[in-house]
Design a protein around this motif. Structure first.
Motif, PDB file in Angstrom:
ATOM      1  N   ALA A   1       0.806  -1.217   0.000  1.00 36.62           N
ATOM      2  CA  ALA A   1       0.000   0.000   0.000  1.00 36.62           C
ATOM      3  C   ALA A   1       0.843   1.272   0.000  1.00 36.62           C
ATOM      4  O   ALA A   1       0.307   2.370   0.021  1.00 36.62           O
ATOM      5  N   ILE A   2       2.172   1.146   0.006  1.00 40.05           N
ATOM      6  CA  ILE A   2       3.045   2.321   0.015  1.00 40.05           C
ATOM      7  C   ILE A   2       2.970   3.009  -1.349  1.00 40.05           C
ATOM      8  O   ILE A   2       3.284   2.398  -2.375  1.00 40.05           O
ATOM      9  N   PRO A   3       2.558   4.281  -1.406  1.00 40.46           N
ATOM     10  CA  PRO A   3       2.440   4.978  -2.696  1.00 40.46           C
ATOM     11  C   PRO A   3       3.811   5.437  -3.207  1.00 40.46           C
ATOM     12  O   PRO A   3       4.756   5.602  -2.447  1.00 40.46           O
ATOM     13  N   ASN A   4       3.887   5.633  -4.500  1.00 41.18           N
ATOM     14  CA  ASN A   4       5.071   6.225  -5.135  1.00 41.18           C
ATOM     15  C   ASN A   4       6.352   5.429  -4.904  1.00 41.18           C
ATOM     16  O   ASN A   4       7.444   6.000  -4.914  1.00 41.18           O
ATOM     17  N   ARG A   5       6.230   4.127  -4.706  1.00 44.17           N
ATOM     18  CA  ARG A   5       7.428   3.330  -4.428  1.00 44.17           C
ATOM     19  C   ARG A   5       8.438   3.413  -5.583  1.00 44.17           C
ATOM     20  O   ARG A   5       9.638   3.565  -5.367  1.00 44.17           O
ATOM     21  N   ALA A   6       7.933   3.340  -6.823  1.00 42.18           N
ATOM     22  CA  ALA A   6       8.825   3.370  -7.982  1.00 42.18           C
ATOM     23  C   ALA A   6       9.552   4.712  -8.086  1.00 42.18           C
ATOM     24  O   ALA A   6      10.762   4.759  -8.342  1.00 42.18           O
ATOM     25  N   LEU A   7       8.827   5.826  -7.870  1.00 37.91           N
ATOM     26  CA  LEU A   7       9.438   7.149  -7.960  1.00 37.91           C
ATOM     27  C   LEU A   7      10.465   7.354  -6.853  1.00 37.91           C
ATOM     28  O   LEU A   7      11.539   7.934  -7.082  1.00 37.91           O
ATOM     29  N   ILE A   8      10.152   6.872  -5.654  1.00 38.80           N
ATOM     30  CA  ILE A   8      11.105   6.976  -4.539  1.00 38.80           C
ATOM     31  C   ILE A   8      12.376   6.196  -4.859  1.00 38.80           C
ATOM     32  O   ILE A   8      13.499   6.682  -4.670  1.00 38.80           O
ATOM     33  N   THR A   9      12.201   4.977  -5.390  1.00 36.06           N
ATOM     34  CA  THR A   9      13.351   4.125  -5.697  1.00 36.06           C
ATOM     35  C   THR A   9      14.247   4.769  -6.751  1.00 36.06           C
ATOM     36  O   THR A   9      15.479   4.811  -6.607  1.00 36.06           O
ATOM     37  N   VAL A  10      13.641   5.276  -7.826  1.00 39.94           N
ATOM     38  CA  VAL A  10      14.425   5.929  -8.884  1.00 39.94           C
ATOM     39  C   VAL A  10      15.129   7.169  -8.341  1.00 39.94           C
ATOM     40  O   VAL A  10      16.305   7.439  -8.660  1.00 39.94           O
ATOM     41  N   SER A  11      14.445   7.929  -7.491  1.00 38.79           N
ATOM     42  CA  SER A  11      15.021   9.169  -6.963  1.00 38.79           C
ATOM     43  C   SER A  11      16.224   8.896  -6.062  1.00 38.79           C
ATOM     44  O   SER A  11      17.257   9.574  -6.172  1.00 38.79           O
ATOM     45  N   VAL A  12      16.100   7.906  -5.167  1.00 38.63           N
ATOM     46  CA  VAL A  12      17.228   7.625  -4.274  1.00 38.63           C
ATOM     47  C   VAL A  12      18.380   6.991  -5.039  1.00 38.63           C
ATOM     48  O   VAL A  12      19.554   7.183  -4.688  1.00 38.63           O
ATOM     49  N   MET A  13      18.057   6.236  -6.119  1.00 37.09           N
ATOM     50  CA  MET A  13      19.127   5.678  -6.942  1.00 37.09           C
ATOM     51  C   MET A  13      19.884   6.802  -7.660  1.00 37.09           C
ATOM     52  O   MET A  13      21.119   6.773  -7.776  1.00 37.09           O
ATOM     53  N   LEU A  14      19.158   7.832  -8.130  1.00 31.49           N
ATOM     54  CA  LEU A  14      19.804   8.982  -8.755  1.00 31.49           C
ATOM     55  C   LEU A  14      20.696   9.730  -7.761  1.00 31.49           C
ATOM     56  O   LEU A  14      21.793  10.185  -8.109  1.00 31.49           O
TER      57      LEU A  14
END
Length: 503
Positions: free
Chosen positions: A11-24
């Motif tokens: 149920a955690i929202p924006n998981r993909a965006l968070i992952t890409v952002s922290v990887m950047l």
């Protein structure tokens, strides 16, 4: 942070965006740790700095980041990961712009300190956030995605830095951080939720001061030791004494204080301690190899800096492949078996590197790099997953910061020791080879004749000395690679320190 046992991770929202952002964010910080190296000669000439003065461009960043690493955990606990992350990115990006615009060496060193202070928090907080938004059974997969940025950036850094410097200016090795940083800030600002339990606590100034003094002195000693001939220099002796006393006082204070700067409970977790021992050792092998290869390719094989970077780059693709494969295997197999396989693969690649020669083409470097990248990638994913899966959630901010500090120290020690051994071995092997070059040595005469050298002339003797130096240097590199292979194999029995943890 919520209890992992009762969190609905789906149920955690924006998981993909968070992952890409922290990887950047991780990619940006790791890139900056290596990209400036190849631009250093251009910086020195542009700002009228000597080699000793120019080295502070690199040293200032390393020392500032090392001092800031342990403070990251306390800041995140006190003010929240989101707030600390966004402020750190802002400081890093602003400092990058100022570095690019610097008009003198003191300005550049000052802005590099600022850049190191801002960049230190990016990697440990990236890890902590991924542990927060993923279930324990998915830690391996999350770390494999995160590891792409952490591992690929140091490999691409020299090639990208050389290309930017040759085609534009050394200032672009800093300006390149601006678009990446802005994208990272926007992604995290829009997706990362606020921390609910962040509140300032009592700060252990004495513990922080002693640890910072010890880490800064150690980093200075390791970074400047080769330049100042190690312990024959008074500066290196003073820095080593300060580092030893600083660490001793810090550990005594940590064990005796009611609320120390670093929580002793971290070191009661067997997997966390064992993982950090391995991070230290892997830091030696990974970063020492990356430090040795570019000079070998550029100075002895006459590769342009961009070509050298391109030849080394496949190591990164091997790392990515290894990380993604192991990310899927970690939930199904014992991580200790996977790490043993990764260590064997790394040792095999180092064995391949002991067969390098000055007459080889690019393929031996590429093949050995791919194998080593795959082995290191497999080990890193397992270490990250195993180190934190049994660690209480409230200790993860501190844990990721301490892990990155230990890996940084391992890398610094590995680079310093291997470069020192390389220098000593070049002198020793050169002297040994020169002893056997006489008028009665048929092998030496044949080598001189094949190179069209007349050793009866001054020009011929200079050419002969260069030939001996080149061969001695290659042998010294091979000795370093062999030593790293042995160290890698010797670490395999220490896998028994880990206990198997089931999510």
């Amino acid at each position: 942070m919520t209890d992992a046992a009762h969190t609905d991770y789906t149920a955690i929202p924006n998981r993909a965006l968070i992952t890409v952002s922290v990887m950047l964010a991780t990619f940006m910080q790791a890139l900056d740790s290596t990209i400036a190296n190849v631009a250093l000669p251009h910086i020195q000439s542009s700002l009228a700095a000597t080699q000793d003065e120019g080295a502070w461009v690199l040293t200032s960043y390393i020392v500032a980041a090392a001092v800031m690493f342990p403070l990251t955990g306390w800041l995140a606990n006190a003010y929240g990961r989101r707030e600390v992350f966004l402020v750190s990115i802002t400081i890093f990006v602003v400092a990058s712009a100022l570095c690019g615009a610097a008009s003198s060496l003191p300005q550049l060193v000052l802005f590099r300190v600022m850049q190191g202070l801002g960049g230190a928090a990016l990697v440990p907080l990236s890890q902590a956030i991924l542990f927060e938004i993923n279930a324990p059974k998915d830690y391996g997969r999350a770390m494999s995605i995160w590891g792409v940025g952490a591992t690929l950036a140091p490999i691409l850094g020299p090639a990208l830095g050389g290309w930017l410097t040759d085609n534009y200016s050394w200032r672009w090795v800093f300006y390149i951080n601006l678009p990446i940083g802005m994208l990272t800030f926007a992604g995290l600002f829009l997706s990362l939720p606020r921390s609910r339990k962040a509140r300032p606590g009592r700060f252990d100034f004495f513990g922080f001061a002693t640890l910072s003094l010890a880490v800064a002195s150690l980093q200075l000693m390791l970074d400047r030791g080769q330049l100042l001939d190690w312990f024959s220099s008074r500066e290196i002796l003073i820095e080593s004494v300060i580092a030893a006393l600083g660490f001793y006082i810090f550990f005594i204070h940590m064990l005796s204080s009611e609320k120390p700067f670093v929580t002793p409970a971290l070191f009661r977790d067997r997997n966390f301690v064992a993982a950090n021992i391995f991070l230290f050792l892997i830091g030696i092998v990974l970063f020492a190899t990356l430090a040795l290869l570019p000079p070998l390719l550029q100075s002895k094989m006459n590769y342009p800096v961009v070509l050298a970077g391109l030849v080394i780059a496949p190591r990164g693709f091997g790392t990515i492949a290894g990380m993604f494969l192991v990310g899927r295997l970690v939930p199904r197999f014992d991580a200790r078996i996977i790490m043993a396989a990764g260590l064997c693969l790394t040792a095999f690649s180092l064995w391949q590197m002991t067969h390098y020669s000055l007459l080889m083409d690019t393929w031996p470097v590429i093949v050995a790099g791919v194998f080593q990248g795959a082995g290191i990638g497999a080990i890193n994913v397992c270490l990250s997953a195993v180190a934190f899966i049994t660690l209480p959630a409230k200790l993860r901010n501190e844990g990721t910061a301490i892990s990155n500090l230990i890996r940084s120290i391992g890398a610094a020690i590995g680079i310093s020791v291997m470069v020192f051994l390389l220098t000593q071995n070049i002198q020793r092997v050169h002297a040994s080879l020169a002893e056997h070059v006489t008028a009665y040595n048929m092998s030496g005469n044949a080598a001189a004749a094949s190179a069209h050298m007349d050793i009866g002339t001054a020009k011929g003797l200079i050419m002969l000395n260069q030939l001996i130096t080149d061969q001695g240097t290659m042998i010294a590199y091979i000795d370093d690679f062999r030593l790293m292979m042995i160290l890698t194999l010797l670490t395999i029995p220490f896998l028994l320190l880990f206990r198997r943890a089931k999510p």
